[in-house]
Design an enzyme around this catalytic site. Structure first.
Site, mmCIF file in Angstrom:
data_model
loop_
_atom_site.group_PDB
_atom_site.id
_atom_site.type_symbol
_atom_site.label_atom_id
_atom_site.label_comp_id
_atom_site.label_asym_id
_atom_site.label_seq_id
_atom_site.Cartn_x
_atom_site.Cartn_y
_atom_site.Cartn_z
ATOM 1 N N CYS A 34 29.016 18.397 -24.723
ATOM 2 C CA CYS A 34 28.244 17.228 -25.139
ATOM 3 C C CYS A 34 29.182 16.049 -25.426
ATOM 4 O O CYS A 34 30.359 16.239 -25.752
ATOM 5 C CB CYS A 34 27.422 17.545 -26.390
ATOM 6 S SG CYS A 34 25.865 18.386 -26.045
ATOM 7 N N HIS A 87 21.983 17.233 -23.125
ATOM 8 C CA HIS A 87 22.185 18.681 -23.271
ATOM 9 C C HIS A 87 20.987 19.509 -22.821
ATOM 10 O O HIS A 87 21.150 20.596 -22.270
ATOM 11 C CB HIS A 87 22.504 19.002 -24.737
ATOM 12 C CG HIS A 87 22.724 20.459 -25.010
ATOM 13 N ND1 HIS A 87 23.969 21.055 -24.879
ATOM 14 C CD2 HIS A 87 21.867 21.442 -25.397
ATOM 15 C CE1 HIS A 87 23.867 22.343 -25.172
ATOM 16 N NE2 HIS A 87 22.608 22.606 -25.501
ATOM 17 N N ASN A 128 26.091 28.034 -11.593
ATOM 18 C CA ASN A 128 25.318 29.156 -12.114
ATOM 19 C C ASN A 128 24.267 28.625 -13.077
ATOM 20 O O ASN A 128 24.534 27.706 -13.848
ATOM 21 C CB ASN A 128 26.220 30.143 -12.850
ATOM 22 C CG ASN A 128 27.276 30.747 -11.959
ATOM 23 O OD1 ASN A 128 26.998 31.091 -10.815
ATOM 24 N ND2 ASN A 128 28.495 30.863 -12.454
ATOM 25 N N HIS A 139 24.704 23.740 -21.452
ATOM 26 C CA HIS A 139 24.750 22.329 -21.052
ATOM 27 C C HIS A 139 24.885 22.254 -19.532
ATOM 28 O O HIS A 139 25.695 22.971 -18.941
ATOM 29 C CB HIS A 139 25.944 21.641 -21.718
ATOM 30 C CG HIS A 139 25.911 20.158 -21.605
ATOM 31 N ND1 HIS A 139 25.711 19.327 -22.693
ATOM 32 C CD2 HIS A 139 26.044 19.320 -20.535
ATOM 33 C CE1 HIS A 139 25.726 18.064 -22.292
ATOM 34 N NE2 HIS A 139 25.936 18.050 -20.983
ATOM 35 N N HIS A 141 26.012 22.056 -16.048
ATOM 36 C CA HIS A 141 27.354 21.932 -15.484
ATOM 37 C C HIS A 141 27.516 22.819 -14.263
ATOM 38 O O HIS A 141 26.818 23.814 -14.093
ATOM 39 C CB HIS A 141 28.426 22.298 -16.521
ATOM 40 C CG HIS A 141 28.481 23.765 -16.845
ATOM 41 N ND1 HIS A 141 27.574 24.393 -17.676
ATOM 42 C CD2 HIS A 141 29.351 24.736 -16.445
ATOM 43 C CE1 HIS A 141 27.883 25.672 -17.782
ATOM 44 N NE2 HIS A 141 28.948 25.908 -17.037
ATOM 45 N N GLN A 143 30.879 24.228 -11.440
ATOM 46 C CA GLN A 143 32.285 24.622 -11.511
ATOM 47 C C GLN A 143 32.931 24.514 -10.137
ATOM 48 O O GLN A 143 32.244 24.370 -9.120
ATOM 49 C CB GLN A 143 32.413 26.064 -12.009
ATOM 50 C CG GLN A 143 31.865 26.316 -13.398
ATOM 51 C CD GLN A 143 32.060 27.759 -13.825
ATOM 52 O OE1 GLN A 143 33.191 28.237 -14.003
ATOM 53 N NE2 GLN A 143 30.963 28.469 -14.001
#
Length: 327
Positions: A34, A87, A128, A139, A141, A143
């Site tokens: 955040c 978030h 994922n 949150h 995201h 990768q």
């Protein structure tokens, strides 16, 4: 301790890391992604950070093989793409097209970075979603792993595509697009530049692939209109999956690009693959004994029937999109 260990039977590199055991697991009353957290600061729409608990690192210790087994330094980098400061967004289909374009442009920036780094052979950008998948932080995201080797699955894709090109002088991925567009039975959605379909050879019950219609190897080759259409197709595809059973769909997805070293212009076609793990509203498709032991999947159902369910869901989504759901 980080190192790469070679499996001489399968030809795979296994990424070994004791650092991974220390990663944060669903902390309460605190989110490291955040705005205002230790690593994030303020004033950003999207943010890319190196993973503090990476399995690959340029700072990994040197290792040497001894005896029969091979191992090598775990060279590379792992990163996190924080997709929004907000978030509580559940999935990317809640993003505006403008915000999703910003995420895709971060994928482009990351690819450009590692194309220039000769230490990196392959870049895997992935995402994922869902507790069932094992997501450690909620949150929004994605990768990436910047790797010093080509993963086995990608090597298989390259070899099969190369064999097909030698025989027919045609990209096998382009041929798949033509076949899916001709039959239409598994095509869910298309806009001017992208097509979404459930593959004839799907492993997961509601697996979706998103292909650019133009023959491209890297996301860096997309122009502005194509980036917008990519965002549109991804947003629609995830919305279909999240509306299929009227619940959030747990999944992983992967951006499949050509290796960063070598010439793959004729034989490789960049695309995104989505692997949803539900086979029904409250039933998970597990990779069980036969899949783990052989790497060959069983398919619970009929791909064309599942594609029909996705088509019907697509038509019920009352939101503005650039393309059309396919009958």
């Amino acid at each position: 301790m980080r190192e790469l260990r070679y499996n001489p039977i399968t030809g795979q590199w296994i990424m070994v890391s004791s650092v991974r055991r220390e990663r944060r697991w669903r902390p309460t009353n605190y989110c490291p992604f955040c705005p205002g957290a230790e690593e994030t600061g303020y004033g950003w729409d999207t943010l890319v950070l190196l993973n503090k608990f990476a399995v690959l690192s340029f700072e990994s210790e040197d290792v040497k093989s001894k005896g029969f087994y091979r191992k090598t330094k775990a060279n590379g980098e792992c990163g996190v793409i924080i997709e929004t400061p907000i978030h509580d967004i559940k999935d990317l289909d809640e993003f505006s097209i403008e915000q999703l374009v910003k995420v895709i442009k971060q994928w482009i920036n990351i690819t450009e970075k590692y194309i220039k780094d000769k230490r990196i052979i392959y870049l895997m950008i992935f995402r994922n979603k869902g507790e069932e998948i094992g997501v450690s932080l909620t949150h929004p995201h994605g990768q990436y792993y910047a790797m010093p080797f080509i993963p086995l699955r990608i090597r298989n894709m390259i070899q099969n595509s190369r064999n097909y090109f030698k025989r027919y002088n045609e990209c096998i991925f382009c041929k798949i697009i033509k076949e899916e567009a001709r039959e239409k039975v598994r095509v869910i959605y298309e806009n001017q530049n992208f097509i979404t379909f459930l593959p004839y050879y799907a492993s997961w019950p509601f697996e979706l692939h998103i292909y650019p219609k133009n023959h491209l190897q890297y996301i860096t080759q997309l122009n502005e209109d194509q980036i917008i259409d990519f965002a549109d197709a991804l947003k629609l595809s995830l919305s279909v999956l999240n509306n299929l059973f009227n619940r959030e769909m747990p999944y992983s997805f992967a951006l499949i690009q050509a290796p960063l070293r070598g010439n793959y212009h004729d034989i490789f076609h960049m695309h995104l693959e989505i692997y949803p793990i539900l086979r029904d509203k409250d039933k998970i498709k597990y990779a069980a004994g036969i899949e783990m032991s052989t790497w060959d999947f069983t398919y619970d159902g009929v791909p064309e029937e599942n594609a029909k369910m996705l088509k019907e869901t697509c038509k019920k989504i009352n939101k503005p999109y650039k393309g059309k759901c396919v009958d």
